[in-house]
Write a protein that holds these residues in place. Sequence first.
Motif, short mmCIF file in Angstrom:
data_model
loop_
_atom_site.label_atom_id
_atom_site.label_comp_id
_atom_site.label_asym_id
_atom_site.label_seq_id
_atom_site.Cartn_x
_atom_site.Cartn_y
_atom_site.Cartn_z
N ASP A 184 0.82 -1.21 0.00
CA ASP A 184 0.00 0.00 0.00
C ASP A 184 0.85 1.26 0.00
O ASP A 184 0.46 2.31 -0.51
N LEU A 185 2.04 1.15 0.59
CA LEU A 185 2.91 2.30 0.76
C LEU A 185 3.73 2.63 -0.48
O LEU A 185 3.91 3.80 -0.83
N LEU A 186 4.25 1.62 -1.15
CA LEU A 186 5.25 1.83 -2.19
C LEU A 186 4.81 2.74 -3.33
O LEU A 186 5.62 3.55 -3.81
N PRO A 187 3.57 2.67 -3.82
CA PRO A 187 3.19 3.61 -4.90
C PRO A 187 3.34 5.07 -4.48
O PRO A 187 3.79 5.90 -5.28
N HIS A 188 2.99 5.38 -3.24
CA HIS A 188 3.11 6.76 -2.75
C HIS A 188 4.59 7.15 -2.59
O HIS A 188 4.98 8.28 -2.90
N ILE A 189 5.41 6.21 -2.12
CA ILE A 189 6.84 6.45 -1.95
C ILE A 189 7.49 6.77 -3.30
O ILE A 189 8.25 7.74 -3.43
N ARG A 190 7.19 5.97 -4.30
CA ARG A 190 7.81 6.16 -5.61
C ARG A 190 7.42 7.50 -6.24
O ARG A 190 8.27 8.18 -6.84
N ILE A 191 6.18 7.89 -6.10
CA ILE A 191 5.76 9.19 -6.65
C ILE A 191 6.45 10.32 -5.91
O ILE A 191 6.95 11.28 -6.52
N ALA A 192 6.51 10.23 -4.58
CA ALA A 192 7.17 11.27 -3.78
C ALA A 192 8.65 11.38 -4.14
O ALA A 192 9.19 12.49 -4.29
N LEU A 193 9.30 10.23 -4.30
CA LEU A 193 10.72 10.24 -4.69
C LEU A 193 10.91 10.92 -6.04
O LEU A 193 11.79 11.79 -6.20
#
Length: 284
Positions: A184-193
């Motif tokens: 659930d977290l990784l899509p948000h992490i990748r966009i933020a990065l």
Amino acid sequence: MIRYKEIFLGKQCNNKCLYCRYRLSDSEQPDFNTVTTALGLAEEDSVALYGGEPTLRSDLIKIIDTARRNGYRRVKLVSNGRALSDNQVLLEIVKAGCYLFEIKLWGSNPDIHDYLTQTPNSFLQTIQGLENLQRLPCDKFTCLRITICKQNLTDIINATITGINLGVNRIILSLEDNNLPLKDLLPHIRIALNISILNRVWILTEGLPFCIMQGLEHHVGEIYSGYNSAIYPRTHRHHKNCQHCTYQEICQGVETEYLEKFGYTEFPPIKGNKYLEDIRAFYS
């Protein structure tokens, strides 16, 4: 890798963060003599002062001055930033010799941030502190630590944009909630990065293993800070797939609590990677 001597200044704090590991601690407040003794044991040339909230100490300026007199080239203040909303307080800290700041932000708006700090108006004061840092007429370095949990998961991107707009030098996305599924977290992490990279703001993660950061491995913060921080302690361990992973020698695995709850099947072993030798060089 810059290594910091980490000195705990006590658990006293003006926030009541839901995920704070010190809030219910029975640790005692070290007095000034205890702190100066620790500063005298200068194993590193850089020191990080943390709590609790260090700015609540009436002797903070003396502590910073003592650190500089003891030869520390860098003094970093780990803070929630609220005291820095008073520009005079900030100027006194800088005048004493502290130019490195790590400020924690829980969200891009008061609803999220103040809920997680359990402290009304804490968001506005933290933001004002960050704005004051941005306006300082001297060289300084500001790191924004965005702590990630289930309550602010969908706000990670907005919080990252907030940091970019405030002119911070570095952003750390730090996972603190082991009940939050990484899928659930990784899509948000990748966009933020990617947003931060496009805006040329250096961004790192903490608490995420290399195997799920494919293509972004050089943004794994532990490469640069190591795994042994007392400020943000973690209990990593390897699992069955780690023995076949090319990163095993530099990666300490996954949080034990997370593995016990979700297992290890989502962590595939990496057989080879073009960044591996560069990462080894940084880590060593």
